[in-house]
Design a protein around this motif. Sequence first.
Motif, PDB file in Angstrom:
ATOM      1  N   GLY A   9       0.588  -1.212  -0.349  1.00 20.33           N
ATOM      2  CA  GLY A   9       0.326   0.352   0.291  1.00 20.33           C
ATOM      3  C   GLY A   9       0.908   1.138  -0.183  1.00 20.33           C
ATOM      4  O   GLY A   9       1.908   1.071   0.315  1.00 20.33           O
ATOM      5  N   ARG A  38     -12.252  -4.444   1.384  1.00 19.83           N
ATOM      6  CA  ARG A  38     -11.248  -3.277   1.514  1.00 19.83           C
ATOM      7  C   ARG A  38     -12.758  -2.273   1.983  1.00 19.83           C
ATOM      8  O   ARG A  38     -13.249  -2.175   2.804  1.00 19.83           O
ATOM      9  CB  ARG A  38     -11.291  -2.189   0.596  1.00 19.83           C
ATOM     10  CG  ARG A  38     -12.150  -1.652  -0.287  1.00 19.83           C
ATOM     11  CD  ARG A  38     -11.869  -1.568  -1.574  1.00 19.83           C
ATOM     12  NE  ARG A  38     -12.890  -0.377  -2.550  1.00 19.83           N
ATOM     13  CZ  ARG A  38     -13.063  -0.015  -3.756  1.00 19.83           C
ATOM     14  NH1 ARG A  38     -11.681   0.198  -4.244  1.00 19.83           N
ATOM     15  NH2 ARG A  38     -13.750   0.437  -4.739  1.00 19.83           N
ATOM     16  N   THR A  91      -9.941   4.479  -2.360  1.00 19.99           N
ATOM     17  CA  THR A  91      -8.885   4.930  -1.245  1.00 19.99           C
ATOM     18  C   THR A  91      -9.308   4.119   0.488  1.00 19.99           C
ATOM     19  O   THR A  91     -10.744   4.047  -0.112  1.00 19.99           O
ATOM     20  CB  THR A  91      -8.674   7.141  -0.521  1.00 19.99           C
ATOM     21  OG1 THR A  91      -8.499   7.245  -1.521  1.00 19.99           O
ATOM     22  CG2 THR A  91      -7.778   6.842   0.524  1.00 19.99           C
ATOM     23  N   LEU A  93      -8.379   1.031   3.753  1.00 20.77           N
ATOM     24  CA  LEU A  93      -7.852   0.149   4.274  1.00 20.77           C
ATOM     25  C   LEU A  93      -8.207  -0.991   3.164  1.00 20.77           C
ATOM     26  O   LEU A  93      -8.783  -1.948   3.598  1.00 20.77           O
ATOM     27  CB  LEU A  93      -7.871  -0.256   5.464  1.00 20.77           C
ATOM     28  CG  LEU A  93      -7.048  -1.085   6.162  1.00 20.77           C
ATOM     29  CD1 LEU A  93      -5.283  -0.437   6.007  1.00 20.77           C
ATOM     30  CD2 LEU A  93      -7.084  -1.171   7.443  1.00 20.77           C
ATOM     31  N   TYR A  94      -6.757  -1.922   2.687  1.00 22.49           N
ATOM     32  CA  TYR A  94      -7.455  -3.300   2.021  1.00 22.49           C
ATOM     33  C   TYR A  94      -6.918  -4.906   2.994  1.00 22.49           C
ATOM     34  O   TYR A  94      -5.640  -4.383   3.014  1.00 22.49           O
ATOM     35  CB  TYR A  94      -6.679  -3.168   0.211  1.00 22.49           C
ATOM     36  CG  TYR A  94      -7.591  -1.758  -0.546  1.00 22.49           C
ATOM     37  CD1 TYR A  94      -6.862  -1.118  -0.662  1.00 22.49           C
ATOM     38  CD2 TYR A  94      -7.489  -2.587  -1.527  1.00 22.49           C
ATOM     39  CE1 TYR A  94      -7.953  -0.129  -1.072  1.00 22.49           C
ATOM     40  CE2 TYR A  94      -8.793  -2.068  -2.248  1.00 22.49           C
ATOM     41  CZ  TYR A  94      -8.746  -0.497  -2.026  1.00 22.49           C
ATOM     42  OH  TYR A  94      -8.960   0.302  -3.579  1.00 22.49           O
ATOM     43  N   THR A 118      -3.204  -3.083   4.674  1.00 23.76           N
ATOM     44  CA  THR A 118      -2.334  -2.047   3.727  1.00 23.76           C
ATOM     45  C   THR A 118      -3.025  -0.812   3.711  1.00 23.76           C
ATOM     46  O   THR A 118      -4.321  -1.072   2.870  1.00 23.76           O
ATOM     47  CB  THR A 118      -1.558  -2.819   3.243  1.00 23.76           C
ATOM     48  OG1 THR A 118      -0.236  -1.859   2.824  1.00 23.76           O
ATOM     49  CG2 THR A 118      -2.174  -2.991   1.885  1.00 23.76           C
ATOM     50  N   GLN A 119      -3.040   0.564   3.644  1.00 22.29           N
ATOM     51  CA  GLN A 119      -3.492   1.496   3.797  1.00 22.29           C
ATOM     52  C   GLN A 119      -3.172   2.326   2.580  1.00 22.29           C
ATOM     53  O   GLN A 119      -1.757   2.262   1.417  1.00 22.29           O
ATOM     54  CB  GLN A 119      -2.846   2.544   4.600  1.00 22.29           C
ATOM     55  CG  GLN A 119      -3.800   3.537   4.708  1.00 22.29           C
ATOM     56  CD  GLN A 119      -5.597   3.795   4.753  1.00 22.29           C
ATOM     57  OE1 GLN A 119      -6.032   3.645   5.449  1.00 22.29           O
ATOM     58  NE2 GLN A 119      -5.845   4.470   3.185  1.00 22.29           N
ATOM     59  N   THR A 121      -4.242   5.366  -0.348  1.00 20.05           N
ATOM     60  CA  THR A 121      -4.180   6.848  -0.365  1.00 20.05           C
ATOM     61  C   THR A 121      -4.343   7.133  -2.291  1.00 20.05           C
ATOM     62  O   THR A 121      -2.828   6.914  -2.626  1.00 20.05           O
ATOM     63  CB  THR A 121      -3.648   7.688   0.471  1.00 20.05           C
ATOM     64  OG1 THR A 121      -3.589   6.973   2.107  1.00 20.05           O
ATOM     65  CG2 THR A 121      -4.503   9.148   0.617  1.00 20.05           C
TER      66      THR A 121
END
Length: 124
Positions: A9, A38, A91, A93-94, A118-119, A121
């Motif tokens: 991410g 997500r 965008t 958190l995955y 994992t973020q 953005t």
Amino acid sequence: QVQLVESGGGLVQAGGSLRLSCVVSGGTFSRYRIAWFRQAPGKEREFVAVINRSGGYTDYADSVKGRFTISRDSAKNTGYLQMNSLRPEDTALYYCAVSLTVLAGRRGSEYDYWGQGTQVTVSS
């Protein structure tokens, strides 16, 4: 004990690409369906993509179809999510998740193990 660790991410501009990875340890990788979900701030968790045990079947949420590709590498016990043409609305958190259920699909309740996330953005 099965553990999932996501990575890949980050911050990217709209139109850019990222590849997420999910390393699975402590179990038999070939037995699992792998999915990505997500969750954006203030929203419910949503399904993104799933791949079956052989890699011969995939399914995608309409919002990512044609832009994201899910895959898996049994030699590395790793699942991937290639994300292209990213948009600000991607965008979130995955999370990756795995299921022992052969026909596990889009519902989070069908999955047995989850990573920490994992973020991703995407800036406009």
